[in-house]
Each structure stands twice: as C-alpha cells, then as structure tokens.
Write a protein that holds these residues in place. Sequence first.
Motif, PDB file in Angstrom:
ATOM      1  N   GLN A  62       6.443  -4.458  -4.302  1.00 18.04           N
ATOM      2  CA  GLN A  62       5.009  -4.357  -4.079  1.00 18.04           C
ATOM      3  C   GLN A  62       4.446  -5.521  -3.272  1.00 18.04           C
ATOM      4  O   GLN A  62       3.474  -5.378  -2.551  1.00 18.04           O
ATOM      5  N   ASP A  64       4.714  -7.483   1.855  1.00 23.65           N
ATOM      6  CA  ASP A  64       3.840  -6.975   2.911  1.00 23.65           C
ATOM      7  C   ASP A  64       4.579  -6.948   4.241  1.00 23.65           C
ATOM      8  O   ASP A  64       5.368  -7.836   4.549  1.00 23.65           O
ATOM      9  N   THR A  70       9.935   2.692  -1.855  1.00 20.35           N
ATOM     10  CA  THR A  70       8.906   1.937  -1.176  1.00 20.35           C
ATOM     11  C   THR A  70       7.698   1.774  -2.068  1.00 20.35           C
ATOM     12  O   THR A  70       7.131   2.754  -2.528  1.00 20.35           O
ATOM     13  N   GLY A  71       7.303   0.555  -2.277  1.00 17.79           N
ATOM     14  CA  GLY A  71       6.161   0.301  -3.151  1.00 17.79           C
ATOM     15  C   GLY A  71       5.104  -0.545  -2.474  1.00 17.79           C
ATOM     16  O   GLY A  71       4.382  -1.273  -3.129  1.00 17.79           O
ATOM     17  N   ASN A  72       5.033  -0.475  -1.144  1.00 15.34           N
ATOM     18  CA  ASN A  72       4.018  -1.246  -0.454  1.00 15.34           C
ATOM     19  C   ASN A  72       3.509  -0.435   0.721  1.00 15.34           C
ATOM     20  O   ASN A  72       4.283   0.113   1.497  1.00 15.34           O
ATOM     21  N   ASP A  73       2.181  -0.370   0.867  1.00 20.82           N
ATOM     22  CA  ASP A  73       1.630   0.519   1.886  1.00 20.82           C
ATOM     23  C   ASP A  73       1.745  -0.034   3.297  1.00 20.82           C
ATOM     24  O   ASP A  73       1.506   0.676   4.257  1.00 20.82           O
TER      25      ASP A  73
END
Lengths: 469, 484
Positions: free
Chosen positions: B383, B386, B413-416
């Motif tokens: 998360q 970045d 995937t845990g991050n936009d």
Amino acid sequence: MEKVKKRYPLEEKFIRHFTGHSDEISRHDLPKVSRMRREAMKDFQRSGFPHNKMERWRNTDLEGIYETDLEIFDREIPYEKQLSEIFLCEVHGFETRVLSVLNGSFYSPETEKLTVDENGVIVGSLARAMQEYPEFIERHYGEIMEQRDGFKSLNMALATDGVFIYVPDNVVVDETFQIINILNKPSLVINVRNLVILGKNAKLRLLHCDDSVNHHAGFINKVNEVFLDENAELELYKLQNLNDETALLNQTSIHQSANSRLKIDAISLNGGMIRNEIFDLMNGSGAWSDIRGLYLMDQEQHVDNQVNIYHNVPHCDSNQLFKGILDNEATAVFNGYIYVKRDAQQTNAFQRNANILLAKTARVDTMPHLEIYADDVQCSHGASVGQLDNEALFYMMQRGIPFADARMLLMYAFADAVIDEISIESLRINIEDMVKRRLRGDLSICDRCVLHCSNPDQPVIFDIDMSKI
Amino acid sequence: MSDKKKDKGVLEEVTTGEYKYGFVMDIESDQAVRGLTEETVRFISKKKNEPEWLLEFRLKAFRHWLTLEEPDWALLHHPPINYQDIIYYSAPKPKKELESLDEVDPELLDTFNKLGISLEEQKRLSGVAVDAVIDSVSVKTTFQDTLAKHDIIFCSITDAVQNYPDLVKKYLGTVVPYTDNYFAALNSAVFSDGSFCYIPKGVRCPIELSTYFRINAANTGQFERTLLIADEGGYVSYLEGCTAPMRDENQLHAAIVEIVTHDDAEIKYSTVQNWYPGSKEGKGGIYNFVTKRGLCKGRNSKISWTQVETGSAITWKYPSCILMGDNSVGEFYSVAVTNNYQQADTGTKMIHIGKNTKSTIISKGISAGKSNNSYRGLVRVTQKADNARNYSQCDSLLLGDQCGAHTFPYIKTGNDTAIVEHEATTSKISDDQLFYCQQRGIDMEKAIGLIVNGYAKQVLNKLPMEFAVEAQKLLAITLEGSVG
C-alpha cells in the motif's frame, strides 16, 4: 502432522439439516440424484467449507459469512402474488420470458411450473423436470463437476430446485429468456441449481440476473450446468446487482460439443461478495468461446472471477477479457486459467485482465495462469493494473472538458470493450446506462432489478459541451 | 550432402551424447554419518569450529524444520526424499595451506580442466577470481591480493565466520530467515559452506567474482550458503556456475543465497546452472531446491538476477527482490531450458515496499522432450509503494508435443499509483520463420538453433561475457537435437 480444521457452526448446521431432513430433500429424487446427494454430503463432511489456505480460495475470505448465523431455506414458496409485486423488472424496449427463482425455488403459478412450447422447448422448475423428464436428469445432472469443493458438494447435497431449460435440436429460440434470482427474507442461505441443455444446432439467449430486494444479509450458493450439443450456440449475460450484505457464489460449468459457440458477459455492478466461477470444458473439436466480464466495485465490496478453460481436444478457440474499476476499499480477484491438454493441437487461447484502481486502499490480485501440454498452440495472457491515462485526461481538459467528466469518459471507454459485445441492442443500451450511473455513484445500491434503474426516456448523458471540442 | 551428414553426426552426438561432465573424482572425503539429527547439526558445527551463536542458529533452524512439511504447491513430481538417507557433510581431508596453484592436488586441477575451467587461464585472461567449492569446502581462493587492495572481503562463509563474525552475525538470516520455508530451514540447520562477500562503502569491485560449485561425493547433499553485502555505493558482479558428476541416485541440493544492498549500491548476480539433469529415461539427476533473495535495503539500490537454467532433474528456484529502499530497482532475467524428463518450476518475486521502486521480469522458458517448465512469479505492490512500476514478460517456447509449458503469475496490487503490466505468450517456433531460414539455405537444425538463440538473446545479453559464451554453448547442447 495432521492439522485439525476448525468446524464452523454453519457447517454443523448444514450437516444436521441434511440428516434431519433427508426424506424431505430427496422427496422428488431419482435414485441417481439421491445417491449423488449422499456422496456429496460425505465429501462435505470431510472437506468442510473452503478456506484461504486453499490455493483457489487464497484471496477470497468467507470467514465472515461462515460466522454469520444464517437460516437454511429450502421450502417451496406457494404462489400467492405476482412476481412483479415482490420484484419489479421492466426491461425497456425488449421482451424477455422471465423465469424467477425466489429464495431458492422456482416461483410461478402451478400451471406454469413446467411448460412445453410448440417448438418443443421445455422450460420451468428443475424439481418438476426431475419428475417429468428423468431422461435429461439421468444424462446430464451433476455430470460436469470440475474442481469440486465444499460449496459444490454442499449444493449437490442440498439443492432441490432451480431453473430447467431444454432446447431441442435445430430450434432457434427467438425470445430472450431471463432468470431472475431473488432473496426476500432476511439471513437466508440457499442452494440453487440451474440446468440448461441445448440440442444440436439449437440457439438460445439467456439473461441471468441476481438481485436483492432489500438490505438483508444472505448467501446464495448456486451451480449452473450447461450442455451445448454440436453446433449449438448460447449467449449468456450475467447481471449481478446485490446489496452489500449478500454473498453470491455462482459456479457455472459448460460442456461444449463440437463446433458449439458460447458467449458470456458477466457484469458485476454491486454486491458484498461475488464469486463467479466458470468452467468451460471444450470437449468437441471446433468449439469456440468468448468470455467477458466487467466489475465495478466500491466500498468494501469484493469480487472474484475464476475463469477456467479446458482445451481437451484440438482446434478450439477461447478468448477471455475481464476489466474492472475499483474504488474505496474494494478488492477484486481475477484468476484465469487456461489448460491445454496433451494433443489438443491448433488451440488458440487468449486471456486479458485489466484493472484500474481509483483509491489507495483498493486492491487487485490477478493470476492469469497457463498450463499447456501441446506445442502447436497459440496462447497468450496479459494482465495490467494502472490508472487512467494522464495524457488523455490532460488532452481532454485542455479542450475544456472538466476533470470529472473527462475522468468519467475515460472510465466509460475502459468499460466499453465488455459492454459493446452485448448483441441485444436494447439490453446493451440498458446496461450502458447502468454502468454510467454506477460510475457516477447514482447506482450504489439498487432496491429493484438493475434493469429497472434506467429510464430510457431520460438517457444518462455526460455534461459535455461538444462544441468546445 | 557431406554437410548434411556432418550435421546429422553433430545432432546424433548431441541427442545421444551422455552428460559431458559426468565423472567422479577420487578425492578422499571426511563425511558425517548418514541422517539428520541434532547430533548431525552439532557435528557439522563442531567440525567447522563455529561459535556458540551459530550453533544456536542451526539448532533453532533444525527444530523449526522438524515442525514443517515439504511444500507440494509446485508443479513438480518426484519420489519422496528420504532426508535420513543423506550425508549432510563431506569435506576433502584437510591439507596444508597452499600458496600457488602448483601446490594444488593435480587430480583436482585435472577436474577443473575437464570442466573447461582452467584456473591459470582464468587468472591470466579474464581476471576472474575463482572461489572453487568442491563438496562444500572452499579449496582454493584466488585473486585475494587484488581484492585486499580494495578492502573487499571475498572468502568462504566458514572463513568469514572465523574472521568476520560480526558481519556474518549481522546479516546471516536477515533476508532469508530460517523460518522462511522448508528448504531454507534445512539449509540453515546443516549448511556446510558457501561464499561470503562484503563490498565496503564506495567500492566498485574491479573484477567479476565467481564461484564454481561441484557436487562430488556420492549421496552428499550440498547445502551452500552464500551471503553478499554491498555497502553504500558499492558494486559487484557475482557469477555462479555449476556442473555435477553423473549419479544414478538423486542428489539433493538446497542452497540459500542472501543479498543485501545499502544506499546506492548494486549487485548483479548471474548463474549458469548445468547440473546433471538425469538420464534420458528420467533416471537420476539433481534435485535443486534453492532459496535466493535480495534485499534492496537502501535508497537507489539495485539487485539484478540473471539465470540460465539448463540442468537438474528438478529445479525449484525463485530468486527474489525485496525493494525496500525508495527508488530501488529489481531485475530478473531468466532462461530456463528443460529436456527429456526434467522439471523446472522457477520464477521470481518482486515485493515493492519503497516509493518509486521499479522491477523488470523477463523470463524465457523452453521445453523439449517430455519435460515440464513452469514460470511462477509474484509481483506485490504494498500500500505504501507509491509510483511502483513493474513490467513482466514471460514467454514459453514448446519444442515437441510431449512437453509442457506453464505460466503462473500472481499479481497483487494495493496501491492506486502503481503500474503493473504482465504479458505472456506460449507457442512453438513459427513455421514461417523456419521456412524463411530454410529457403535461404540454413538447414532445419541450425535454423532452430538460430531462432532459439534469438529468442533467449534478451536474457543472454545480460550475462557477463565469459558466461554468455558458456550459456550459448549450453543452450545449444541442451536443445539442438530435441527438435526435428
């Protein structure tokens, strides 16, 4: 070292229910079916519910549902009022023949429980078909059960009703059939089963909707079996719009004979936990399938698509495309699996999964797997996770399109590859509307049928002044 | 015509030729008794005159191992391994310290020559320092003087334990803890020897470091433990290459490689693995269960794995990168070739933890004969990572209709802000390409060689020169003949 697995009270409840009500459950059974039930129950007692130590269940945690106190419901509901009083589904612009399943059993007036049309099409309750057309049950019921797990065993043991459709050889069904599956009582767990059989050269369009009519928790464990004989063609549209408390487990197994064609569009708009398992068995040379899916999830929703394609014979083509947009704390799982058996030469199998994450807390697990034992094949898979294209956003914004609209437009364009494949135009327009509304947040929880949400007189349009472009 | 005949001859030789490096050296071994008990662990530790903390580490690992079960998730099939039927330690009888190559046992030198590694030649021509490991104990280390000049420590892990205990204690088991997996626990309990390398702050290692492994005494499992550390701004390119003698009984190999890079440091780890793959009927061969992992601990650090896997009956190997430092970079380039009854389940893990981390995965699988070749990989974006970026490409080439090629990627995937891409294709050599080559007068066999080499080029190019040559030869030996 033997690991002792925890027994959930719900598991015990199922087992007790089976032993306590076995006469009632088996009241319409053929010997084959009651034998299968007993075996399945034994399997379930051994395996219990799937848990996240199992490879196929690693990313979908159902602990919350196992812990919920749910009521097992398998009673037939007497037909008292019209379905439209419980559940309103007006699909604008196109007619469907509605087959409804209420709380796990086929819901219709007594005279319409199982009907035979002029062209020989048999439609109605599965329980009734078991008594009146045992030959179909003998031949097809429970015959394709790939990757049996606790839920499949449970369904086999306990399911008593659902929808039965038989289309004889050479019959092309003009109307679109629509299965509507509804729960309207609180805290129910139901096991339901549908059986669809298409004869040689037969053709059918089927819309399969799962809807909630209230905000109660529930758990639907559904198994669909589909048999496509030579040259048969099925278009299957799955629409899932459930409340956030409901868990839906939808397992569809398809047997494809030579030159049969299968098209699936699975659109998950809303639902606390949705798991779609598709097992497409290509057992006849020349079979073709195109399986697409779209999932739009937000809040704490979870969607899990497991697509398994088995190329058992040469000269088959398959294609998978799954796309998803995830916001808030939503999570999505995609597990695509292509299996090419030894000597299944001349196979073409493609798979693609694309995801857009809109929030930092959203999560995607994607596993596009290939297992290939033949050399003259073309197989590919791709997976991506990313964001909306910043350059495209910038381009639109510099042309005067506000950020929010530009973003919406891009998201919509992203989803369009799946929606665009829907061949029934009026349905496509309805679904396009719904997706637009969903993306705008206007369709977060729909109390009625998803199709009812859209109003064709007031199509949803973007507030874009085209003259500025 | 005569050309064709000659080609056929080569082809024959290649396909029917027995394993080139299959011979047994007659070096006296000092062996621990068969079987694995706490006594064995204590025996090994005592034999190596280890400090108390290391014995404790081994015992803890052993006790943990007892609680574990052998993993069964990989797509590998082999008869159960009897861990009590393995000799866990074998070292050549200690001999007096040697100053130059002339003092080395001529039989040993002969072995090196058979392997095609002439120490003198290597010393003179390529400037590669070779730390040759024969059955677990480092026999001869060269180029120590050059390395000493730069304060680079490159020695066997046994020596490192004696001479640099603080460094070993600080890093051992930090990247691959003994609790990591079944084989890591086993290795931690019984590891015999391996290499240790420490690159101090700001030092670029002027030569490529290399270790040649060899499994020799019959029924001896090899449990290497390699530990590489690059301190701030350090750089090293490390080469590992392997050949093993022919055995009928399967031999177990469970190694651990741990890599740590600090701020701005870079380590490049290249492997050519050519252990005995078993006979053409699938008899014998090495079971290779390896845990390799790198930790990009500092900012802007980089770890790059390159591997060419052609040997072993069973390969279970996932060189991984934990991208902890911001802006750190992980790379994985792999060519895995399986023929006859070989089975490979290999891939990588890229764990993105730091911000702006990048990873690249290029995996080329080639299966022939009745073999199975799987890519299994994980890309995880946590998360907080970045702007993480991953690109994965894993292609499979099938030569023959009895083999299997499989791809099992896991992408979490845990991050936009992450961008993750994965692509994979599976196919056989295209008929068009073959036809084109053949109509230009290149015969079938050569055309296939050409196409396969081109297919693997992207990875082979990443290898250091000396290895690239060897790797191309290996590819040719392993493949040219399995098609036709």
